[in-house]
Write a protein that holds these residues in place. Structure first.
Motif, PDB file in Angstrom:
ATOM      1  N   ASP A  43      41.182  24.638  40.783  1.00  0.00           N
ATOM      2  CA  ASP A  43      41.609  23.298  41.181  1.00  0.00           C
ATOM      3  C   ASP A  43      42.944  22.910  40.552  1.00  0.00           C
ATOM      4  O   ASP A  43      43.564  21.952  40.992  1.00  0.00           O
ATOM      5  CB  ASP A  43      40.552  22.263  40.794  1.00  0.00           C
ATOM      6  N   THR A  44      43.354  23.634  39.522  1.00  0.00           N
ATOM      7  CA  THR A  44      44.612  23.316  38.839  1.00  0.00           C
ATOM      8  C   THR A  44      45.368  24.602  38.526  1.00  0.00           C
ATOM      9  O   THR A  44      44.785  25.687  38.464  1.00  0.00           O
ATOM     10  CB  THR A  44      44.361  22.580  37.506  1.00  0.00           C
ATOM     11  N   ARG A  45      46.651  24.469  38.290  1.00  0.00           N
ATOM     12  CA  ARG A  45      47.454  25.620  37.875  1.00  0.00           C
ATOM     13  C   ARG A  45      46.952  26.161  36.538  1.00  0.00           C
ATOM     14  O   ARG A  45      46.931  27.363  36.320  1.00  0.00           O
ATOM     15  CB  ARG A  45      48.923  25.221  37.762  1.00  0.00           C
ATOM     16  N   LYS A  46      46.573  25.258  35.642  1.00  0.00           N
ATOM     17  CA  LYS A  46      46.083  25.665  34.321  1.00  0.00           C
ATOM     18  C   LYS A  46      44.841  26.549  34.456  1.00  0.00           C
ATOM     19  O   LYS A  46      44.715  27.559  33.766  1.00  0.00           O
ATOM     20  CB  LYS A  46      45.789  24.429  33.463  1.00  0.00           C
ATOM     21  N   GLN A  47      43.933  26.196  35.345  1.00  0.00           N
ATOM     22  CA  GLN A  47      42.749  27.030  35.577  1.00  0.00           C
ATOM     23  C   GLN A  47      43.151  28.411  36.080  1.00  0.00           C
ATOM     24  O   GLN A  47      42.583  29.420  35.668  1.00  0.00           O
ATOM     25  CB  GLN A  47      41.806  26.367  36.578  1.00  0.00           C
ATOM     26  N   MET A  48      44.149  28.455  36.979  1.00  0.00           N
ATOM     27  CA  MET A  48      44.589  29.751  37.495  1.00  0.00           C
ATOM     28  C   MET A  48      45.263  30.556  36.392  1.00  0.00           C
ATOM     29  O   MET A  48      45.059  31.765  36.285  1.00  0.00           O
ATOM     30  CB  MET A  48      45.524  29.580  38.691  1.00  0.00           C
ATOM     31  N   LEU A  49      46.063  29.912  35.559  1.00  0.00           N
ATOM     32  CA  LEU A  49      46.679  30.614  34.435  1.00  0.00           C
ATOM     33  C   LEU A  49      45.620  31.216  33.527  1.00  0.00           C
ATOM     34  O   LEU A  49      45.740  32.371  33.100  1.00  0.00           O
ATOM     35  CB  LEU A  49      47.582  29.663  33.644  1.00  0.00           C
ATOM     36  N   ASN A  50      44.576  30.468  33.232  1.00  0.00           N
ATOM     37  CA  ASN A  50      43.480  30.988  32.408  1.00  0.00           C
ATOM     38  C   ASN A  50      42.815  32.184  33.081  1.00  0.00           C
ATOM     39  O   ASN A  50      42.474  33.173  32.424  1.00  0.00           O
ATOM     40  CB  ASN A  50      42.449  29.904  32.115  1.00  0.00           C
ATOM     41  N   HIS A  51      42.632  32.105  34.388  1.00  0.00           N
ATOM     42  CA  HIS A  51      42.015  33.207  35.131  1.00  0.00           C
ATOM     43  C   HIS A  51      42.898  34.458  35.081  1.00  0.00           C
ATOM     44  O   HIS A  51      42.399  35.570  34.877  1.00  0.00           O
ATOM     45  CB  HIS A  51      41.765  32.786  36.578  1.00  0.00           C
ATOM     46  N   LEU A  52      44.205  34.278  35.236  1.00  0.00           N
ATOM     47  CA  LEU A  52      45.103  35.425  35.188  1.00  0.00           C
ATOM     48  C   LEU A  52      45.158  36.032  33.787  1.00  0.00           C
ATOM     49  O   LEU A  52      45.264  37.257  33.641  1.00  0.00           O
ATOM     50  CB  LEU A  52      46.496  35.027  35.675  1.00  0.00           C
ATOM     51  N   GLU A  53      45.067  35.200  32.763  1.00  0.00           N
ATOM     52  CA  GLU A  53      44.996  35.720  31.389  1.00  0.00           C
ATOM     53  C   GLU A  53      43.729  36.552  31.200  1.00  0.00           C
ATOM     54  O   GLU A  53      43.746  37.580  30.523  1.00  0.00           O
ATOM     55  CB  GLU A  53      45.054  34.577  30.372  1.00  0.00           C
ATOM     56  N   TYR A  54      42.640  36.127  31.810  1.00  0.00           N
ATOM     57  CA  TYR A  54      41.389  36.906  31.792  1.00  0.00           C
ATOM     58  C   TYR A  54      41.633  38.297  32.391  1.00  0.00           C
ATOM     59  O   TYR A  54      41.224  39.310  31.829  1.00  0.00           O
ATOM     60  CB  TYR A  54      40.300  36.149  32.556  1.00  0.00           C
ATOM     61  N   HIS A  55      42.330  38.339  33.524  1.00  0.00           N
ATOM     62  CA  HIS A  55      42.639  39.629  34.147  1.00  0.00           C
ATOM     63  C   HIS A  55      43.462  40.509  33.209  1.00  0.00           C
ATOM     64  O   HIS A  55      43.200  41.704  33.076  1.00  0.00           O
ATOM     65  CB  HIS A  55      43.408  39.429  35.457  1.00  0.00           C
ATOM     66  N   LYS A  56      44.461  39.914  32.577  1.00  0.00           N
ATOM     67  CA  LYS A  56      45.304  40.692  31.665  1.00  0.00           C
ATOM     68  C   LYS A  56      44.491  41.255  30.496  1.00  0.00           C
ATOM     69  O   LYS A  56      44.683  42.412  30.107  1.00  0.00           O
ATOM     70  CB  LYS A  56      46.455  39.833  31.158  1.00  0.00           C
ATOM     71  N   ARG A  57      43.574  40.447  29.951  1.00  0.00           N
ATOM     72  CA  ARG A  57      42.723  40.921  28.847  1.00  0.00           C
ATOM     73  C   ARG A  57      41.850  42.095  29.285  1.00  0.00           C
ATOM     74  O   ARG A  57      41.551  42.981  28.490  1.00  0.00           O
ATOM     75  CB  ARG A  57      41.847  39.793  28.307  1.00  0.00           C
ATOM     76  N   LYS A  58      41.447  42.089  30.562  1.00  0.00           N
ATOM     77  CA  LYS A  58      40.637  43.187  31.097  1.00  0.00           C
ATOM     78  C   LYS A  58      41.461  44.440  31.360  1.00  0.00           C
ATOM     79  O   LYS A  58      40.910  45.495  31.644  1.00  0.00           O
ATOM     80  CB  LYS A  58      39.993  42.768  32.429  1.00  0.00           C
ATOM     81  N   GLY A  59      42.771  44.301  31.308  1.00  0.00           N
ATOM     82  CA  GLY A  59      43.629  45.445  31.577  1.00  0.00           C
ATOM     83  C   GLY A  59      44.153  45.498  33.000  1.00  0.00           C
ATOM     84  O   GLY A  59      44.805  46.472  33.387  1.00  0.00           O
ATOM     85  N   ASP A  60      43.862  44.466  33.786  1.00  0.00           N
ATOM     86  CA  ASP A  60      44.394  44.416  35.150  1.00  0.00           C
ATOM     87  C   ASP A  60      45.891  44.126  35.109  1.00  0.00           C
ATOM     88  O   ASP A  60      46.390  43.470  34.197  1.00  0.00           O
ATOM     89  CB  ASP A  60      43.695  43.317  35.959  1.00  0.00           C
ATOM     90  N   ARG A  61      46.587  44.600  36.113  1.00  0.00           N
ATOM     91  CA  ARG A  61      48.026  44.345  36.221  1.00  0.00           C
ATOM     92  C   ARG A  61      48.246  42.988  36.881  1.00  0.00           C
ATOM     93  O   ARG A  61      47.799  42.757  38.001  1.00  0.00           O
ATOM     94  CB  ARG A  61      48.696  45.442  37.034  1.00  0.00           C
ATOM     95  N   VAL A  62      48.892  42.102  36.125  1.00  0.00           N
ATOM     96  CA  VAL A  62      49.268  40.777  36.617  1.00  0.00           C
ATOM     97  C   VAL A  62      50.762  40.619  36.350  1.00  0.00           C
ATOM     98  O   VAL A  62      51.186  40.668  35.203  1.00  0.00           O
ATOM     99  CB  VAL A  62      48.482  39.660  35.894  1.00  0.00           C
ATOM    100  N   PRO A  63      51.557  40.449  37.395  1.00  0.00           N
ATOM    101  CA  PRO A  63      53.005  40.349  37.193  1.00  0.00           C
ATOM    102  C   PRO A  63      53.383  39.138  36.334  1.00  0.00           C
ATOM    103  O   PRO A  63      52.879  38.038  36.540  1.00  0.00           O
ATOM    104  CB  PRO A  63      53.568  40.198  38.610  1.00  0.00           C
ATOM    105  N   ASP A  64      54.285  39.366  35.393  1.00  0.00           N
ATOM    106  CA  ASP A  64      54.762  38.274  34.539  1.00  0.00           C
ATOM    107  C   ASP A  64      55.408  37.174  35.368  1.00  0.00           C
ATOM    108  O   ASP A  64      55.284  35.994  35.039  1.00  0.00           O
ATOM    109  CB  ASP A  64      55.763  38.793  33.509  1.00  0.00           C
ATOM    110  N   TYR A  65      56.084  37.543  36.464  1.00  0.00           N
ATOM    111  CA  TYR A  65      56.762  36.525  37.273  1.00  0.00           C
ATOM    112  C   TYR A  65      55.779  35.533  37.886  1.00  0.00           C
ATOM    113  O   TYR A  65      56.113  34.362  38.066  1.00  0.00           O
ATOM    114  CB  TYR A  65      57.659  37.154  38.347  1.00  0.00           C
ATOM    115  N   ALA A  66      54.563  35.962  38.186  1.00  0.00           N
ATOM    116  CA  ALA A  66      53.561  35.039  38.735  1.00  0.00           C
ATOM    117  C   ALA A  66      53.128  34.036  37.674  1.00  0.00           C
ATOM    118  O   ALA A  66      53.024  32.831  37.940  1.00  0.00           O
ATOM    119  CB  ALA A  66      52.356  35.815  39.262  1.00  0.00           C
TER     120      ALA A  66
END
Length: 77
Positions: A43-66
């Motif tokens: 519902d918010t950008r902050k929630q999406m940022l937290n979700h993408l950080e979760y992906h990064k912690r798991k080792g998934d590739r998330v582009p820094d530009y996003a």
């Protein structure tokens, strides 16, 4: 609008969208991450940022530009 797409440098596909059904009489913006076998709706950008950080912690590739674009938009909102 797409923040990133699944590709050689990304394991996620992130978009911003407007809901088709009004909530409380108004349309609202949401952020969607298509990942793994399901999708995640924020519902918010902050929630999406937290979700993408979760992906990064798991080792998934998330582009820094996003992440940088979401942070910039969050600071301007």
């Amino acid at each position: 609008m797409s923040y990133c797409r699944m590709s050689g440098d990304s394991d996620v596909y992130v978009i911003a969208s407007t809901t088709l059904q009004p909530i409380g009489g108004k349309a609202r913006q949401i952020w969607v991450c298509y990942c793994e076998a399901e999708s995640y709706v924020a519902d918010t950008r902050k929630q999406m940022l937290n979700h993408l950080e979760y992906h990064k912690r798991k080792g998934d590739r998330v582009p820094d530009y996003a992440i940088e674009r979401l942070k910039k938009e969050e600071s301007e909102a």
